[in-house]
Design an enzyme around this catalytic site. Structure first.
Site, PDB file in Angstrom:
ATOM      1  N   GLU A   4     -77.635 -24.388  16.229  1.00 26.88           N
ATOM      2  CA  GLU A   4     -79.066 -24.178  16.008  1.00 26.88           C
ATOM      3  C   GLU A   4     -79.917 -25.233  16.707  1.00 26.88           C
ATOM      4  OE1 GLU A   4     -76.811 -24.187  13.544  1.00 26.88           O
ATOM      5  OE2 GLU A   4     -76.779 -22.047  13.033  1.00 26.88           O
TER       6      GLU A   4
ATOM      7  N   HIS B 206     -78.885 -19.040   1.708  1.00 18.58           N
ATOM      8  CA  HIS B 206     -79.244 -17.908   2.570  1.00 18.58           C
ATOM      9  C   HIS B 206     -80.448 -17.151   2.022  1.00 18.58           C
ATOM     10  CE1 HIS B 206     -75.136 -18.562   4.055  1.00 18.58           C
ATOM     11  NE2 HIS B 206     -75.382 -17.757   5.059  1.00 18.58           N
TER      12      HIS B 206
HETATM   13  C1  LIG Z   1     -75.572 -23.277  10.142  1.00 13.30           C
HETATM   14  C2  LIG Z   1     -75.191 -21.854  10.090  1.00 13.30           C
HETATM   15  N1  LIG Z   1     -75.368 -21.090  11.184  1.00 13.30           N
HETATM   16  C3  LIG Z   1     -75.040 -19.785  11.155  1.00 13.30           C
HETATM   17  C4  LIG Z   1     -74.526 -19.227  10.015  1.00 13.30           C
HETATM   18  C5  LIG Z   1     -74.219 -17.728   9.972  1.00 13.30           C
HETATM   19  N2  LIG Z   1     -72.795 -17.499  10.037  1.00 13.30           N
HETATM   20  C6  LIG Z   1     -72.060 -17.448   8.928  1.00 13.30           C
HETATM   21  S1  LIG Z   1     -70.425 -17.354   9.256  1.00 13.30           S
HETATM   22  C7  LIG Z   1     -70.731 -17.344  10.923  1.00 13.30           C
HETATM   23  C8  LIG Z   1     -69.592 -17.303  11.857  1.00 13.30           C
HETATM   24  C9  LIG Z   1     -68.734 -18.499  11.660  1.00 13.30           C
HETATM   25  O1  LIG Z   1     -67.683 -18.467  12.544  1.00 13.30           O
HETATM   26  P1  LIG Z   1     -66.399 -19.364  12.272  1.00 13.30           P
HETATM   27  O2  LIG Z   1     -66.810 -20.771  12.080  1.00 13.30           O
HETATM   28  O3  LIG Z   1     -65.448 -19.076  13.358  1.00 13.30           O
HETATM   29  O4  LIG Z   1     -65.843 -18.848  10.870  1.00 13.30           O
HETATM   30  P2  LIG Z   1     -65.271 -17.404  10.526  1.00 13.30           P
HETATM   31  O5  LIG Z   1     -66.417 -16.574  10.015  1.00 13.30           O
HETATM   32  O6  LIG Z   1     -64.647 -16.840  11.744  1.00 13.30           O
HETATM   33  O7  LIG Z   1     -64.290 -17.644   9.423  1.00 13.30           O
HETATM   34  C10 LIG Z   1     -72.078 -17.418  11.187  1.00 13.30           C
HETATM   35  C11 LIG Z   1     -72.690 -17.411  12.519  1.00 13.30           C
HETATM   36  C12 LIG Z   1     -74.360 -20.054   8.897  1.00 13.30           C
HETATM   37  N3  LIG Z   1     -73.893 -19.576   7.741  1.00 13.30           N
HETATM   38  N4  LIG Z   1     -74.683 -21.357   8.961  1.00 13.30           N
END
Ligand SMILES: Cc1ncc(C[n+]2csc(CCOP(=O)(O)OP(=O)(O)O)c2C)c(N)n1
Ligand SMILES: Cc1ncc(C[n+]2csc(CCOP(=O)(O)OP(=O)(O)O)c2C)c(N)n1
Ligand SMILES: [Mg+2]
Ligand SMILES: [Mg+2]
Lengths: 331, 334, 331, 334
Positions: B62, B131
């Site tokens: 971000e 959220h």
């Molecule tokens: C700071 C932040 N940015 C974006 C999100 C939205 N978001 C939630 S899970 C996710 C993907 C995360 O990917 P990863 O770290 O690979 O974990 P996975 O979901 O694959 O287990 C996103 C973009 C969030 N919750 N927090």
């Protein structure tokens, strides 16, 4: 001594039961969701069970974990009670957070689960602080910090690994690389391509492991935890795995093919693989495997049954609840 | 062009389409906005039509997303950024507050920072503490930022185009529960069709008994509340702020001067919220002498947003809360 | 073509003059400060001149830079007018920011200096955006992003390098490693120890260079900029240097020894070294060196003289000044 | 113990010494706080006496500093963090707002987050836009955070100890120009000597004509302004809020009920600032019926903080601005 040793029959049985418990728990959630009984969203870890179980199994009592938005598996693997987790997801008073937190916020600090976290990479710096805390308090505890491949691109990842590095803290950063963030393929989001290789930037030798091979995860984490406990400084393990379900409920899988999903499910499923390995190596019989499966199914059925009977919280629960202590003039 | 019925999400999507079509300096960036179409589907289809160079999926970073937008904005581009959830803007406060908000002034007026940052916020979706936040009060406190918060599909469309046209950084507050709300929308043909600058407060209803001020989703609730109050014979003026910085208080002061009673409602926490500013602005104005009873605020956020449905509901102002507060306000000086 | 080529007599003369201009500029500030004519604080780059001059000299017209809190040298090396910089520091209307910004915020966007920045690592993500912007606009411009060793521990560093990496952007991250943050020694703050080596985490081959050797900085940056301009993706150069003065005005140098400072000043001064090298190699004569020194001194004397005569801004300057456009209802 | 004269900086230093001595769970961390003694010298000498394990220099990593503190706080420690300048807290908003503020509630009341985050803020030092902000309004808007802002050396000392004792995360607002301000301080012997919880609003002066409310450095200016007004025969009550969340409005309401006039002053920008909350809280109370004229706010932050001395001064409320506003307020209903 590690909590379980999957190389022994008893340990293999425990490990398999826990993997099945996780999978059944997630499936129960899907079922409740489709029946309109769950609100909000949730992130299922089906397909990633071996990482949670292998890693948490390698810990000792007193060790801590921090978890993520995709944290049900971590919680169960660390000894969490599926009934209390399910009650949390149903928003009930018996939930770990009294129904206040839901899927992304299950925590049981008393037992060493410092909590799931809705913020990607949000728990990484918390893990660093917990590790410092453990050291300042004179314990030899190790903190395992779960995070995703997507989280490795957050600034918090960098600051956490650097701080842990300069302070030589007892924390193992454990990346569950399931190939995707929400929709972004890991190689499109991650310059350099490898999370494990990023360890070098902080003087940490990263270790890559097949995250769908429970024995391999266990062995790698056990070795790293032992090294860290002995004062060797932080570690970084990247476990390669895959999630079968969508990122969350709204996912239409536009970013990957069904073939890809199918291949992982049929060729590399961590539960199938561990069952086969355990039977092949004589640790478990086919009958035992069936028994364990049934135990997990029964445990989750029971957990759901009890959780749905847990009372809903009352709005009076909100009074002064944001604070542990409200000064007189604040009431 | 004639109006068609569409949801806020579609109206925003149509606005982005207009912007991308009519100004080559515009581009979109954000997490999962391209291939996935956005966590709430707002950017759906844009990748196909405008390509990956102008509709950019970003890493989960971000700080870099907004910082990148600042760098692009001061060198001739007009970035339109989606923060996946408003709550994640906490990771981008430096580029937003220390950079975007300050550069125009700090560099002696020699640069402009024409970026738009869309923040999908608010509760009611069961997404809990991290959220569900409504953080607009922070941004309205910062000199150099503009903050707008539409509540109708047409406003969503027009305000987004006005924000893209604006030379200053605009924080664009969206409520997730508005995305599916439908209404008539006249889709503009080009950016230039919205050229009056950022609009101010809209009068949604005129009534003689009290003035209800709100914005974003809560403005819709205020309208519903006014209908319910009308059945009791209480006739409310409803004002929708739309712009939170600068705040267009003129219409509020006029209305309170006529009605003598002020109720401000929003979902964000009460302390040091937009409602406080509206009340303080009104009582500090000529309306002071016309006030018949103490201005009232109806707000959310007594605690971080809870997960359990009953708790979540209680932490967000509902139509009936506004109705009840309005009734009490009317009763006070009877 | 690069703006200057220090390997030629004319280029060497330019480079030396610019280094001396920077040093004299900073010394003039110290003088004004001690006479109570400067308010606020400022961060002097004395000792680091070869980095700014070598790097900016290797750029072409149209290339951009982003700078830091310690940015006077970057500004001068990029062609900034010392009079307008001095006026800025004196808070006068002829300053680059009309006296509004001061030492930490000198910018001249029109000429490609996107600005000093009071936030450590604050300009790193801005540089990424500028690089994207240049590419989207079809130019072949390169952005040079100056940052300090301390900045390499900010999350912004990580996110900036990763984003530049995955998008293959034309940006050169240029670390001025002057061994310390404000007081923290680089090896105490930086796990792994090397900033250049951190490039590998992002698929970038980091380059370390002696930052007190102008010819070496020029050569390294020129090569990297050429590679980047040709579409080779982002670069990372770590220039090893040293600051002689305190971090800012309140510094008592508790974190280092006077011997250390003395050694750098006498053994490795970048201006001394370049003078010697230029004379040795026949690029400049001793007389020319003296001339250049005098030119720089005169230029700064003149700049100060004109800057102090610039008018102070009036408070009416603040009306509506936070915005480029204030809507009717906002007045 | 008897009082000695000391500066706010020394009083804070003494409080840290008390905390470190009386509770082994406390530790300090921050940028350049150990060897250097802090950018403003507030932590000077503590490294020598308590060692590098408990007085920790950190990398320049604000996010990790505060996130680390959260992790330490929920596992039994009591971290006391210095943000080198308040402005840099923008880099630590996630651990502060999404984590520290929420964990107690979000995890069902099962953890506490006893951390203290010191924020040296404010202008007047010529440090310009990115080193002069007063950001307390943001934090007072966030459920789960407490916010205090002392203005005297004794309060600085006592509030810091109370903050360390507090089980909740406390944002501790300091104004850089207060550091050298001196006053009598009774140094406490132990943390336990300050056990009444976080204190509320203090009455600095009693007067019948109007009520001036302020906090931090501006509270000192308000006292000076009241002296000047007294020479004109205007007798002001001066209240120093000290706690911004929770806000102790009781004494403000009492005073306005008596004086009928309210002036709130602070250095932070006006829109959606603490002043708005005070005004809205007061007019929403029983004091409403006693108000003789519209409440007035005197605030800073019309633009980002400028560098040039004359501009900087104009962007910060000065004693004479408070005096002038008070005079206008008194004249209004003459
Ligand atoms: C700071 C932040 N940015 C974006 C999100 C939205 N978001 C939630 S899970 C996710 C993907 C995360 O990917 P990863 O770290 O690979 O974990 P996975 O979901 O694959 O287990 C996103 C973009 C969030 N919750 N927090
Ligand atoms: C985000 C942020 N954190 C902290 C500071 C305070 N600060 C200013 S310069 C500095 C040291 C920076 O070190 P480095 O990046 O090595 O640059 P140098 O001063 O050595 O040129 C610090 C801590 C700041 N300005 N911004
Ligand atoms: Mg992933
Ligand atoms: Mg440095």
């Amino acid at each position: 001594m590690a909590r379980l040793d999957p190389k022994t029959p008893a340990g293999a049985r425990d490990a398999l039961r826990t993997m099945w418990t996780i999978r059944r728990f997630e499936e129960a959630l899907e079922d409740l969701y489709s029946r309109g009984m769950l609100h909000g969203t949730n992130h299922l870890s089906i397909g990633q069970e071996a990482v949670a179980v292998g890693a948490c199994g390698a810990l000792e009592d007193g060790d801590l974990i921090t978890s993520t938005h995709r944290g049900h598996g971590h919680s169960i693997a660390h000894g969490g009670d599926p009934m209390r987790m399910m009650a949390e997801l149903l928003g009930r008073t018996d939930g770990y957070c009294r129904g206040r937190g839901g899927s992304m916020h299950i925590a049981d600090v008393a037992s060493g689960n410092l909590g799931a976290n809705g913020i990607v990479a949000g728990s990484m710096t918390i893990a660093v602080g917990a590790a410092l805390s453990m050291r300042m308090q004179g314990t030899d505890a190790v903190v395992v910090c779960f995070f995703g491949d997507g989280a490795a691109n957050e600034g918090s990842f960098h600051e956490a690994l650097n701080m842990a590095g300069v302070w030589d803290l007892p924390v193992l950063f454990l990346c569950e690389n399931n190939q995707y963030g929400m929709s972004m393929a890991q190689d499109a989001s991650t310059a350099g391509g490898s999370v494990a290789a990023r360890g070098a930037a902080y003087g940490i030798e990263g270790v890559e492991v097949d995250g769908n091979d429970l024995d391999a995860v266990f062995t790698a984490v056990q070795a790293e935890v032992a090294r860290i406990r002995a004062g060797g400084g932080p570690g970084l393990v990247e476990a390669i795995t895959y999630r079968y379900r969508g990122h969350s409920k709204s996912d239409r899988n536009l970013y990957r093919t069904l073939d890809e999903i199918e291949e992982w499910r049929t060729e590399r499923d961590p539960v199938d693989r561990f069952e086969a390995a355990a039977v092949d190596s004589g640790r478990l019989t086919v009958d035992e495997v069936d028994e364990v499966r049934e135990e997990a199914r029964a445990a989750i059925r029971d957990a759901v049954g009890r959780a749905v009977r847990s009372p809903e919280p009352d709005v009076s629960d909100l009074v002064d609840a944001a604070y542990a202590q409200v000064p007189e003039h604040g009431r | 062009m004639s109006a068609e019925t569409m949801s806020c999400a579609k109206a925003l999507n149509a606005a982005m389409r207009v912007a991308l079509t009519s100004d080559p300096a515009t581009f979109l960036a954000g997490e999962d906005i391209a291939v996935y179409g956005g966590a709430f589907g707002v950017t759906e289809g844009l990748l196909a039509d405008f390509g990956a160079e102008r509709v950019r999926d970003t890493p989960i970073s971000e700080d870099a997303i907004v910082g990148m937008a600042v760098g692009a904005a001061i060198t001739g581009m007009r970035p339109l950024i989606e923060m996946q959830f408003a709550d994640f803007v906490v990771n981008a406060m430096d580029p937003l507050v220390n950079q975007a908000a300050k550069l125009h002034f700090m560099y002696g007026g020699n640069v402009t920072v024409p970026l738009v940052l869309r923040l999908p916020g608010g509760g009611g979706t069961g997404a809990a503490q991290q959220h569900s936040q409504s953080l607009e009060a922070w941004f309205a406190h910062v000199p150099g930022l503009k903050v707008v918060a539409p509540s109708t599909p047409q406003d969503a469309h027009d305000l987004l185009l006005a924000a893209v046209n604006d030379p200053d950084p605009v924080v664009f507050v969206e409520h997730k529960l508005l995305y599916r709300e439908e209404g008539p929308v006249t889709v503009r043909a080009a950016l230039a069709d919205v050229d009056g600058g950022l609009p101010g407060t809209a009068v949604r209803r005129e009534g003689a008994d009290l003035t209800i001020v709100a914005y974003s989703l809560t403005a819709r609730k205020a309208e519903e509340a006014a209908e319910a109050l009308a059945e009791d014979g209480i006739d409310a003026t409803v004002l929708d702020l739309r712009s939170l910085r600068p705040l267009d208080l003129g219409p509020v002061i006029d209305a309170v001067t006529r009605t003598g009673r002020l109720l401000v409602a929003h979902e964000a926490p009460g302390p040091v919220g937009i409602g406080a500013e509206v009340v303080a602005g009104v009582v500090g104005s000529r309306a002071f002498d016309h006030l018949l009873s103490p201005p009232v605020r109806v707000t959310g956020g007594g605690t971080p947003m809870p997960y359990a449905p009953a708790l979540e509901r209680a932490n967000i102002p509902q139509v009936e809360d506004i109705v009840a507060a309005a009734r009490r306000l009317m009763a006070e000086d009877d």
